[in-house]
Design a protein around this motif. Sequence first.
Motif, PDB file in Angstrom:
ATOM      1  N   THR A  92       0.837  -1.205   0.000  1.00 55.10           N
ATOM      2  CA  THR A  92       0.000   0.000   0.000  1.00 55.10           C
ATOM      3  C   THR A  92       0.869   1.251   0.000  1.00 55.10           C
ATOM      4  N   GLU A  96       0.967   3.972  -3.079  1.00 56.12           N
ATOM      5  CA  GLU A  96       0.573   5.363  -2.848  1.00 56.12           C
ATOM      6  C   GLU A  96       1.774   6.309  -2.783  1.00 56.12           C
ATOM      7  N   GLY A 130      -1.609   7.727   4.343  1.00 52.15           N
ATOM      8  CA  GLY A 130      -2.563   7.368   3.308  1.00 52.15           C
ATOM      9  C   GLY A 130      -3.568   6.345   3.801  1.00 52.15           C
ATOM     10  N   SER A 131      -3.825   5.345   2.984  1.00 53.62           N
ATOM     11  CA  SER A 131      -4.808   4.322   3.357  1.00 53.62           C
ATOM     12  C   SER A 131      -4.173   3.110   4.027  1.00 53.62           C
ATOM     13  N   LYS A 133      -2.624   0.740   6.976  1.00 55.30           N
ATOM     14  CA  LYS A 133      -3.077   0.475   8.337  1.00 55.30           C
ATOM     15  C   LYS A 133      -2.100   1.086   9.337  1.00 55.30           C
TER      16      LYS A 133
END
Length: 317
Positions: A92, A96, A130-131, A133
Amino acid sequence: MPAPSRLTAARLTAARLTAALLIALLPAVVATAADPAKKPYRSGQQILDASPKGDWRTLDPDRTLYLELATGRVVIELAPQFAPAHVGNIKTFAHEHFWDGTSIYRSQDNFVVQFGDADGEDPAKAKSLGSAKTHLPAEFHRSAKGLDFQKFPDSDGWAKEIGFVDGFPAARDSANGKAWLAHCYGTLGAGRNNADDSSIGAELYVTIGQSPRQLDDNITVVGRVVKGMELLSVIPRGPDPMGFYEDAKLRTPIKSIRLASEVPAAERTPLELLRTDSQTFRDVAEAKRNRVDDFYKRPAGHIDLCNVPLPVRTPKG
């Protein structure tokens, strides 16, 4: 002393002839007792040169990171079979572009280089995650069940059993059923604070010195460098005691970190890695365990897990 009789003399002569015959035949007997199929010693390179193509594998682009520096590209293979949650978060971050414009902000002699957001601990300056965790479980080890663990016969001071799993140096404890990846040269780990579940994969480090095996099963290992270690090992060392640069100008800028699957095929680095479940790999390890050449006078009969070569090559053609 009386002279021996003719019969006694004949017996002595026969005994001497028998002894002489046995001495003459001794080399042949010894050679026969040895392994008749024993092959002459081959160096690791000779073994690799003769290896079948099927003993090599290509990197999975979806499990490969490209760390881009001004000096070149570092190729990293990820280990989702040991750290699925961390590898998922790392993907991720890469997708990103989290690491674009960050830096290698630590270089500790004989230990690690560490990279990520140097201001990550400062809420006012830290980059957005960002997204990704913001909390993950510790993934220091996993169940050994189902792993294709290629066990080595050598003893080890850090684990009951050592070997390789899918190209990664690993350790295993059959008593508790756990397995983990070893901290060898080139290991990629997830930096953390004191809490075991305080790593999320945003801050990463690569081992550049002697293998710090004391970290085994204490930090989440997420992969290893397969090409480009020479770009990391020469980075100037930071100040004592831990190598963190006090002057931001001394940090090494990171241009980008991308998944190979998100890089155009024409721009990828073609590599082949020797399969650690292959006979070629076992032969290469044995050649290093017991070297018999003009230089080595006494074969060691042992090899350290982190000294086992992990051959990587550029495909021909």
